[in-house]
Design an enzyme around this catalytic site. Structure first.
Site, PDB file in Angstrom:
ATOM      1  N   SER A  53       0.849  -1.183   0.000  1.00 17.91           N
ATOM      2  CA  SER A  53       0.000   0.000   0.000  1.00 17.91           C
ATOM      3  C   SER A  53       0.886   1.235   0.000  1.00 17.91           C
ATOM      4  O   SER A  53       1.906   1.279   0.697  1.00 17.91           O
ATOM      5  CB  SER A  53      -0.896  -0.004   1.248  1.00 17.91           C
ATOM      6  OG  SER A  53      -1.709   1.144   1.284  1.00 17.91           O
ATOM      7  N   GLY A  81       2.812   3.266  -4.880  1.00 18.54           N
ATOM      8  CA  GLY A  81       2.694   4.018  -6.127  1.00 18.54           C
ATOM      9  C   GLY A  81       2.053   3.231  -7.253  1.00 18.54           C
ATOM     10  O   GLY A  81       2.022   3.684  -8.398  1.00 18.54           O
ATOM     11  N   LYS A  82       1.512   2.055  -6.946  1.00 17.04           N
ATOM     12  CA  LYS A  82       0.904   1.192  -7.966  1.00 17.04           C
ATOM     13  C   LYS A  82      -0.179   1.925  -8.761  1.00 17.04           C
ATOM     14  O   LYS A  82      -0.148   1.952  -9.992  1.00 17.04           O
ATOM     15  CB  LYS A  82       0.269  -0.049  -7.314  1.00 17.04           C
ATOM     16  CG  LYS A  82       1.206  -0.971  -6.599  1.00 17.04           C
ATOM     17  CD  LYS A  82       0.482  -2.208  -6.090  1.00 17.04           C
ATOM     18  CE  LYS A  82      -0.713  -1.898  -5.199  1.00 17.04           C
ATOM     19  NZ  LYS A  82      -0.343  -1.141  -3.982  1.00 17.04           N
ATOM     20  N   SER A 126      -2.227  -7.654  -3.900  1.00 22.24           N
ATOM     21  CA  SER A 126      -2.075  -9.089  -4.200  1.00 22.24           C
ATOM     22  C   SER A 126      -0.851  -9.656  -3.483  1.00 22.24           C
ATOM     23  O   SER A 126       0.154  -9.993  -4.123  1.00 22.24           O
ATOM     24  CB  SER A 126      -2.007  -9.347  -5.713  1.00 22.24           C
ATOM     25  OG  SER A 126      -1.123  -8.489  -6.378  1.00 22.24           O
TER      26      SER A 126
END
Length: 218
Positions: A33, A36-37, A105
């Protein structure tokens, strides 16, 4: 699984790719978390759309407002969350769309299941090539992620307000051999997107028409 159902075939994957003038595949972002995804995934989606390519981003928070609103954050629910997303991403990719997923994930087994789902042969068209699956590991030291913490989640996890929080009270199993690794505390968003585009071009997944930068050549 229900037994009174029948698979209804449609166009082959190669036929659909030809008609839509692009290949479908899945770009699977994983990371802690605040790594920067979502920011990189959003920028990538915009870049692909500007190139005239069909792309769609599935975001962890957004999906939990609808498709997965019945799921919590236990390990079992996290498994089911990723299974559903993998199935949806495969459908997008099979439709000759570039599916971009942005989910923590955290478990290797779940990500492997998603990969294998894309590699499985089509029931109706067994000669179709497997759907490409590109795992993008957005790596960041947890202390850097905590500094960002735009939602204040790490603080709440440290205080025990949030249970089963990845990286604090629940595990994150980092990919050992992702197709792409991005150290988001060292790279800009623009650099990260370019790294991904370069990889896709090297794989031959993007055949950009050099004359105008739009469309694909077959």
């Amino acid at each position: 699984m229900a037994t009174n159902i029948t698979w209804h075939p449609s166009l082959s994957r190669s036929e659909r790719n030809t008609y839509r003038k692009q290949r479908g595949f899945t770009i699977w972002f994983t990371g802690l978390s605040a790594s920067g995804k979502s920011t990189i995934a959003t920028a990538l989606e915009q870049h692909l759309l500007h190139l005239g390519l069909a792309a769609y981003r599935l975001d962890g928070d957004n999906v939990r407002f609808g498709l997965n609103k019945d799921l919590g954050f236990s390990e079992t629910d996290r498994n089911e969350n990723i299974r559903r997303i993998a199935e949806v991403a495969k459908l997008f990719a099979d439709s000759s769309t570039i599916a971009i997923t942005s989910f923590i994930s955290p478990y290797k087994a779940d990500r492997q299941t998603a990969r294998e789902l894309h590699a499985a042969q089509s029931q109706a068209h067994p000669d179709d090539e497997p759907l490409p699956f590109i795992e993008v590991y957005v790596d960041i030291p947890i202390e850097e992620a905590e500094k960002r913490d735009p939602k204040g989640l790490y603080k709440k996890a440290r205080e025990g307000i949030i249970k089963d929080f990845t990286g604090i009270s629940a595990p994150y199993e980092a990919p050992e051999d992702p197709e792409i690794k991005i150290e988001s505390h060292k790279s800009s968003v623009e650099e990260a997107v370019q790294d991904i585009i370069d990889y896709l071009n090297q794989r031959g997944l993007l055949k950009i028409n050099s004359a105008d930068g739009r469309g694909l050549e077959y």
